[in-house]
Enzyme design. Sequence first.
Site, PDB file in Angstrom:
ATOM      1  N   ASP A   1      33.944  33.116  35.878  1.00 57.05           N
ATOM      2  CA  ASP A   1      33.276  32.050  36.209  1.00 57.05           C
ATOM      3  C   ASP A   1      33.111  31.713  37.746  1.00 57.05           C
ATOM      4  O   ASP A   1      33.596  32.752  38.004  1.00 57.05           O
ATOM      5  CB  ASP A   1      34.148  31.071  35.312  1.00 57.05           C
ATOM      6  CG  ASP A   1      33.646  29.552  35.706  1.00 57.05           C
ATOM      7  OD1 ASP A   1      31.640  29.802  35.484  1.00 57.05           O
ATOM      8  OD2 ASP A   1      34.447  28.972  36.002  1.00 57.05           O
TER       9      ASP A   1
ATOM     10  N   ASP B   1      32.298  27.634  39.211  1.00 50.36           N
ATOM     11  CA  ASP B   1      33.227  26.563  39.563  1.00 50.36           C
ATOM     12  C   ASP B   1      34.187  26.498  39.157  1.00 50.36           C
ATOM     13  O   ASP B   1      34.337  26.508  37.992  1.00 50.36           O
ATOM     14  CB  ASP B   1      31.525  25.744  39.355  1.00 50.36           C
ATOM     15  CG  ASP B   1      30.653  25.940  39.457  1.00 50.36           C
ATOM     16  OD1 ASP B   1      30.381  25.634  41.332  1.00 50.36           O
ATOM     17  OD2 ASP B   1      29.635  26.179  38.983  1.00 50.36           O
TER      18      ASP B   1
END
Length: 219
Positions: free
Chosen positions: A11, A13
């Site tokens: 991922d 953020d």
Amino acid sequence: MNPAWQATIFDLDGLMVDTESLGTASLSAAARSLGVALAPQWLDDLVGLSTTRTLAYLCEHLPERTARAVYETSRSGYRRQLEEAEIPLRPGILPLLDWLADMTLPRAVATSTQRVLADLKLQRTGLDRYFPVSVAGDEVPATKPAPDLYLKAAACLGVPPVHCIALEDSPVGAEAALAAGMRVIIVPDMVQPSPSLARQALAVCPSLHEAYEVLRGLR
């Protein structure tokens, strides 16, 4: 190469870059400037969601005109900060990525963020040099918690999902990786996983330093 772990998908953020809190702060500031009250639970629920899902969520909880005003104001402030301010890296991400690069293990990014902002974050932080493959939220039919982002990232790497390990900070992201058939290491940022979700994870780690040790232990 370990046949049970052939690629790592990250991922963006909240996991690699410290931007979830920035997004939440931008949303809160936008709401305050417009005289709108946001429930704390709403902010938690929005962590890890794409811009499309964020707007849909706000429209479910606020009058549509108000929701769109809050959304547009917050996005403008968020984009301005990304362009002008430093984007902090999460502690431990560079040693982990350097180790994976030395191992020549394939790596990809799977983010609900739109392509233009994903590229901005990756380029401004220098993380782009670690990732030959990235998949953004506006490049799949459905974003997290749907598995599409992770499935596309694995396909781009040419690795079956079952042989990928995903690293995520948010519950919706972890659900997406699990739905794709991957093992997932959760490194919580703003929201802790539920006990049920934590039990499904390969590990829940307080930081990327501990996640690094988990991965090292798999060899």
